[in-house]
Design an enzyme around this catalytic site. Structure first.
Site, PDB file in Angstrom:
ATOM      1  N   CYS A 166       8.346  62.414  34.112  1.00  0.00           N
ATOM      2  CA  CYS A 166       9.263  61.320  33.778  1.00  0.00           C
ATOM      3  C   CYS A 166      10.526  61.386  34.647  1.00  0.00           C
ATOM      4  CB  CYS A 166       9.638  61.411  32.296  1.00  0.00           C
ATOM      5  SG  CYS A 166      10.915  60.240  31.794  1.00  0.00           S
ATOM      6  N   ASP A 203      22.854  52.112  36.758  1.00  0.00           N
ATOM      7  CA  ASP A 203      21.529  51.621  37.142  1.00  0.00           C
ATOM      8  C   ASP A 203      21.469  51.522  38.665  1.00  0.00           C
ATOM      9  OD1 ASP A 203      19.322  49.606  37.695  1.00  0.00           O
ATOM     10  OD2 ASP A 203      19.197  49.737  35.515  1.00  0.00           O
ATOM     11  N   HIS A 251      12.689  63.547  25.382  1.00  0.00           N
ATOM     12  CA  HIS A 251      11.775  62.502  25.836  1.00  0.00           C
ATOM     13  C   HIS A 251      11.190  61.740  24.652  1.00  0.00           C
ATOM     14  CE1 HIS A 251       9.122  60.435  28.599  1.00  0.00           C
ATOM     15  NE2 HIS A 251       8.164  60.597  27.695  1.00  0.00           N
ATOM     16  N   ASN A 287      14.388  47.316  26.654  1.00  0.00           N
ATOM     17  CA  ASN A 287      13.059  46.823  27.003  1.00  0.00           C
ATOM     18  C   ASN A 287      12.031  47.768  26.397  1.00  0.00           C
ATOM     19  OD1 ASN A 287      14.221  44.785  28.628  1.00  0.00           O
ATOM     20  ND2 ASN A 287      14.327  46.177  30.353  1.00  0.00           N
ATOM     21  N   HIS A 323      10.699  56.083  29.107  1.00  0.00           N
ATOM     22  CA  HIS A 323      11.631  57.007  28.467  1.00  0.00           C
ATOM     23  C   HIS A 323      12.652  56.080  27.831  1.00  0.00           C
ATOM     24  CE1 HIS A 323      13.948  60.976  28.525  1.00  0.00           C
ATOM     25  NE2 HIS A 323      14.818  60.112  28.003  1.00  0.00           N
ATOM     26  N   HIS A 372      15.546  53.975  26.817  1.00  0.00           N
ATOM     27  CA  HIS A 372      16.835  53.777  27.455  1.00  0.00           C
ATOM     28  C   HIS A 372      17.436  52.446  27.034  1.00  0.00           C
ATOM     29  CE1 HIS A 372      13.834  52.128  30.265  1.00  0.00           C
ATOM     30  NE2 HIS A 372      14.772  51.324  30.741  1.00  0.00           N
TER      31      HIS A 372
END
Length: 116
Positions: free
Chosen positions: A8, A34, A50, A90, A101, A103
């Site tokens: 990941c 980002d 995770h 999302n 993962h 977020h």
């Protein structure tokens, strides 16, 4: 639930294996800019543990999610989103999730923002 997934990218960022432009860090959470921002202010908040997505969240994650959402306004203001911001999570392929993962995207700043 594992603490880290060796495949990941966000676990690697949380562990310091991949550099990031941090906006926040503590024992449980990491915030970083980002790499493909969609707004003048655009950073992610991730748990260091995770969790693949919001779909896998259970009662044991309530405090963690609460901390993430409670931290978002402070960090948004500190990073220049003084006039409001958007929080987006999302989830899954139909929800537009690209990295599996959990977020939270925090986006703000003067409009118009880039779309897409």
């Amino acid at each position: 639930m594992s603490h880290a997934d060796p495949n990941c990218i966000f676990c690697k960022i949380a562990e310091g294996q991949i550099p990031s432009r941090k906006v926040y860090e503590d024992e449980e959470l990491l915030g970083f800019h980002d790499i493909r921002p969609h707004a003048p202010v655009h950073f992610l908040l991730i748990p260091k543990v995770h969790v693949p997505s919001l779909q896998e969240v259970g009662p044991e994650h309530e405090a963690l999610l609460g901390r993430m959402l409670a931290l978002a306004p402070r960090l948004a203001r500190e990073n220049g989103a003084d006039n409001g911001f958007r929080v987006v999570v999302n989830t899954g392929p139909d929800g537009g999730q690209e990295v599996y993962h959990l977020h939270v995207h925090v986006m703000g700043g003067p409009r118009p923002w880039r779309v897409g």
